[in-house]
Design a protein around this motif. Structure first.
Motif, PDB file in Angstrom:
ATOM      1  N   GLY A  76      -8.112  -3.791   8.233  1.00 44.83           N
ATOM      2  CA  GLY A  76      -7.311  -4.954   7.934  1.00 44.83           C
ATOM      3  C   GLY A  76      -7.604  -5.735   6.678  1.00 44.83           C
ATOM      4  N   SER A  77      -8.611  -5.353   5.884  1.00 46.22           N
ATOM      5  CA  SER A  77      -8.987  -6.224   4.766  1.00 46.22           C
ATOM      6  C   SER A  77      -7.893  -6.332   3.704  1.00 46.22           C
ATOM      7  N   GLY A 123      -5.604  11.766  -6.760  1.00 46.67           N
ATOM      8  CA  GLY A 123      -4.615  10.769  -6.370  1.00 46.67           C
ATOM      9  C   GLY A 123      -4.486   9.669  -7.413  1.00 46.67           C
ATOM     10  N   GLU A 124      -3.708   8.655  -7.089  1.00 46.53           N
ATOM     11  CA  GLU A 124      -3.471   7.542  -8.006  1.00 46.53           C
ATOM     12  C   GLU A 124      -4.633   6.548  -7.933  1.00 46.53           C
ATOM     13  N   ASN A 125      -5.819   7.047  -8.281  1.00 45.56           N
ATOM     14  CA  ASN A 125      -7.030   6.247  -8.078  1.00 45.56           C
ATOM     15  C   ASN A 125      -7.030   4.959  -8.895  1.00 45.56           C
ATOM     16  N   ARG A 126      -6.723   5.052 -10.188  1.00 42.31           N
ATOM     17  CA  ARG A 126      -6.759   3.879 -11.057  1.00 42.31           C
ATOM     18  C   ARG A 126      -5.703   2.847 -10.666  1.00 42.31           C
ATOM     19  N   THR A 127      -4.530   3.358 -10.311  1.00 37.11           N
ATOM     20  CA  THR A 127      -3.456   2.440  -9.900  1.00 37.11           C
ATOM     21  C   THR A 127      -3.865   1.646  -8.667  1.00 37.11           C
ATOM     22  N   LEU A 162      -4.859  -2.500  -7.757  1.00 39.00           N
ATOM     23  CA  LEU A 162      -4.238  -3.270  -6.686  1.00 39.00           C
ATOM     24  C   LEU A 162      -5.265  -3.831  -5.700  1.00 39.00           C
ATOM     25  N   THR A 163      -6.500  -3.350  -5.808  1.00 35.95           N
ATOM     26  CA  THR A 163      -7.554  -3.790  -4.890  1.00 35.95           C
ATOM     27  C   THR A 163      -8.048  -5.176  -5.287  1.00 35.95           C
ATOM     28  N   ARG A 164      -8.122  -6.085  -4.321  1.00 35.06           N
ATOM     29  CA  ARG A 164      -8.590  -7.441  -4.565  1.00 35.06           C
ATOM     30  C   ARG A 164     -10.097  -7.526  -4.310  1.00 35.06           C
ATOM     31  N   ALA A 217      -7.094  -0.482   0.725  1.00 38.42           N
ATOM     32  CA  ALA A 217      -5.979  -0.503  -0.223  1.00 38.42           C
ATOM     33  C   ALA A 217      -5.413   0.898  -0.420  1.00 38.42           C
ATOM     34  N   SER A 218      -6.273   1.916  -0.389  1.00 37.36           N
ATOM     35  CA  SER A 218      -5.819   3.295  -0.569  1.00 37.36           C
ATOM     36  C   SER A 218      -4.881   3.724   0.548  1.00 37.36           C
ATOM     37  N   ALA A 219      -5.227   3.357   1.789  1.00 37.26           N
ATOM     38  CA  ALA A 219      -4.373   3.729   2.917  1.00 37.26           C
ATOM     39  C   ALA A 219      -3.030   3.002   2.843  1.00 37.26           C
ATOM     40  N   GLN A 220      -3.039   1.748   2.402  1.00 42.93           N
ATOM     41  CA  GLN A 220      -1.791   0.999   2.263  1.00 42.93           C
ATOM     42  C   GLN A 220      -0.888   1.608   1.200  1.00 42.93           C
ATOM     43  N   ASN A 221      -1.484   2.366   0.277  1.00 39.17           N
ATOM     44  CA  ASN A 221      -0.708   2.981  -0.804  1.00 39.17           C
ATOM     45  C   ASN A 221      -0.663   4.502  -0.696  1.00 39.17           C
TER      46      ASN A 221
END
Length: 454
Positions: A73-74, A173-177, A181-183, A191-195
Motif C-alpha cells: 500500500g505505500s 522494464g521501464e525502470n527509469r520511468t 514516479l516513485t515518491r 510503484a512498480s506493481a502500480q505501473n
C-alpha cells in the motif's frame, strides 16, 4: 516460500533480529521439510514462537504485517505528503531507521540440474525507513548454475527527498520511468506493481496474495464470515474439519439475510448524502451505490447443531468464541494450504482448546494436507505442543528481553538439549529462556502486623 525474516527498530525489536525458516543441519529431528534446490537446503513448514508476556512475540508478528502493508500500500495508499506508519523502539531516542527484510522463493525457471521440475528463484528484499521516507530499498536474486551467485536487481537510496535507484542488468522494464514516479514515502516495488512492471509485479503479488497475517485474537464478524464462505472454494473441506473438531456442528449454511426496511432506508439516506458529496467533488458515486447493493445482498451464516431428530439452527453470533476463532483461522489456513502460501497467526491458542490447536498445526506438518509447501508461523503459550512430536526443534523459537527491554529470538536448536530431554520441562524450568522470572505474585492486605504511628 519464506526462508528468513529480519527486523530492527520496530516496537520492542531494537537490534536486528532474524527468524529463520531454513531447516537446521544441526538437528536430526524427523518431520516434514521442503527442499530449496537453489540454496541446497530445506525449509520448515511451521515455526512456533514461545515467550513470556511482553517478550516481543506479537511485535515480531506485527513487523511481518508491516512489511506486507508497506509493499502493498505505500504507493497507492499515501499521497505525496503522507506520513509512513512506523513504530520505532521507544526506549532509545536515537535508534535510527526501521529495517524490515526477508528472503523468499517463487517458482522460477527450469534448470539442467533439475530437469524434471522448476528451480525456484530466491530473492532477498528489504528496506529501511523513517516516518518521512524510505531511506534504502534493495532487491537481489540468488541463482544457481554451476554454483550459487547473487544478482543485483535494484538498490534504492533516498536523501533529502532525492531518490536514486541503481539497476542491475537483469532487471528489464521501464525502470527509469517508474523510478521517476516513485515518491520518497513510497517503495519502488510498490510503484512498480502500480505501473505493471513485467518482473516486479509478480514479486509484489507474493506479498499481496501469499502473505497473510492474522493479528491478536480478533475473530471475523458474522457478516465477514458469511461473505467469505458464500463462494469459498474449500467449503466442503472446512465443513469436514469443523465436524472433526467435535463442536456439535453438523452443517453450515449461507443464506440471504433479511434486512429490515428501516435499515435499508437508513443506508439509502446515507448513500444519497454520499452521492451528492462525491458528485460535488467531481468523484465517482460508485462507492455510495455499492453500499446499498451490499446491504441488500448481505449474507448470513447458519450452523445446524444436533442429530436429525433434534436439530437447532443457530447463527454465527450464537457460537462459542472458540468456534468463531476456529472458523476465522480455518478460512485463511485452507487458502494457504491450497496455494502453498504463508499464514502468520498471533496467539494461536487464544480461545482454542490445546487439542484443536495441535490439530490445526498438524495441517501444515503433514505432506498429505500440505502438498504445496504452505507455511505457518504462530505465537503461543501452549506448552503441550513442545512434547507433542509435532514440532522439530528448529521449528521452536524462544522470545526473551534483555535488560534494556529489547526483544531477542533464539531457536531451540541452538540450546544443548539431548534428544531424550523433556522440552516442556526444560522450558518451564527456564533452561531455554522465554519464561517469566517469577511464578508467584506477592502482596499483603493484612495490616494487623503493621505498627501504626499516631
Amino acid at each position: 516460500m519464506l526462508l528468513r525474516f529480519g527486523a530492527a527498530n520496530h516496537r520492542s525489536l531494537y537490534g536486528y533480529q532474524e527468524l529463520l525458516l531454513s531447516a537446521s543441519k544441526a538437528t536430526h529431528d524427523e518431520g516434514m521439510v521442503m527442499p530449496v534446490p537453489t540454496m541446497r537446503e530445506a525449509a520448515v513448514p511451521v515455526v512456533a514462537i514461545y515467550g513470556a508476556n511482553a517478550a516481543g512475540k506479537s511485535n515480531l508478528i506485527d513487523a511481518m504485517h508491516a512489511i506486507r502493508t508497506h509493499v502493498v500500500g505505500s504507493h497507492a495508499g499515501l499521497d505525496g505528503t503522507g506520513t509512513i506508519p512506523r513504530h520505532p523502539f521507544a526506549l532509545n531516542g536515537d535508534a535510527g531507521p526501521t529495517r524490515l527484510d526477508c528472503t523468499f522463493t517463487v517458482d522460477g525457471r527450469a534448470s539442467h540440474d533439475h530437469p524434471n521440475g522448476a528451480l525456484e528463484d530466491v530473492y532477498e528484499y528489504g528496506f529501511e525507513y523513517t516516518g518521512e521516507e524510505f531511506r534504502r530499498e534493495w532487491l537481489y536474486r540468488m541463482v544457481r548454475n554451476e554454483r550459487l551467485s547473487t544478482q543485483k536487481l535494484f538498490e534504492r537510496e533516498t536523501e533529502g527527498g532525492t531518490i536514486r535507484v541503481d539497476f542491475g542488468g537483469q532487471l528489464r522494464g521501464e525502470n527509469r520511468t517508474i523510478a521517476n514516479l516513485t515518491r520518497p514515502n513510497s517503495l519502488f516495488l510498490s510503484a512498480s506493481a502500480q505501473n505493471n512492471h513485467p518482473q516486479l509485479t509478480a514479486l509484489h503479488a507474493y506479498f499481496a496474495k501469499n502473505w497473510k497475517v492474522v493479528l491478536s485474537e480478533r475473530t471475523m464478524s458474522g457478516i465477514q464470515a458469511a461473505e467469505r464462505l458464500s463462494d469459498f472454494a474449500h467449503f466442503d473441506r472446512l465443513l469436514d474439519l469443523v465436524r472433526q473438531a467435535d463442536v456439535g456442528i453438523e452443517e453450515i449454511d449461507v443464506d440471504e439475510d433479511v434486512v429490515a426496511e428501516d435499515d435499508v432506508k437508513l443506508v439509502q439516506d446515507i448513500a444519497r448524502v454520499m452521492t451528492n458529496h462525491l458528485r460535488r467533488s467531481g468523484e465517482s458515486a460508485a462507492p455510495a451505490d455499492s453500499l446499498v447493493e451490499r446491504m441488500q445482498r448481505r449474507k448470513r451464516l447458519y450452523f445446524i447443531h444436533g442429530a436429525d431428530d433434534k436439530q437447532a439452527v443457530l447463527d454465527y453470533d450464537m457460537q462459542s468464541k472458540g468456534t468463531r476463532t476456529l472458523i476465522t483461522l480455518l478460512i485463511p489456513a485452507l487458502e494457504a494450504l491450497a496455494a502453498g502460501s504463508l499464514l502468520v497467526v498471533d496467539e494461536l491458542d487464544t480461545s482454542l482448546h490445546p487439542d484443536l490447536a495441535r490439530a490445526f498445526v498438524s495441517l501444515f506438518s503433514k505432506p498429505e494436507s500440505n502438498p504445496h509447501g504452505a507455511q505457518l508461523i504462530f505465537s503461543t503459550h501452549d506448552v503441550t505442543l513442545l512434547n507433542s512430536g509435532l514440532l522439530r526443534r528448529d521449528e521452536i523459537w524462544m522470545a526473551d528481553k534483555d535488560r534494556q527491554g529489547a526483544s531477542r529470538f533464539v531457536p531451540l536448536s541452538d540450546f544443548k538439549l539431548r534428544s531424550r530431554d523433556d522440552i516442556e520441562r526444560a522450558y518451564r524450568n527456564g533452561r531455554v529462556g522465554g519464561v517469566p522470572l517469577g511464578n508467584e505474585f506477592h502482596i499483603d492486605f493484612d495490616d494487623s502486623s503493621r505498627s501504626v504511628e499516631r
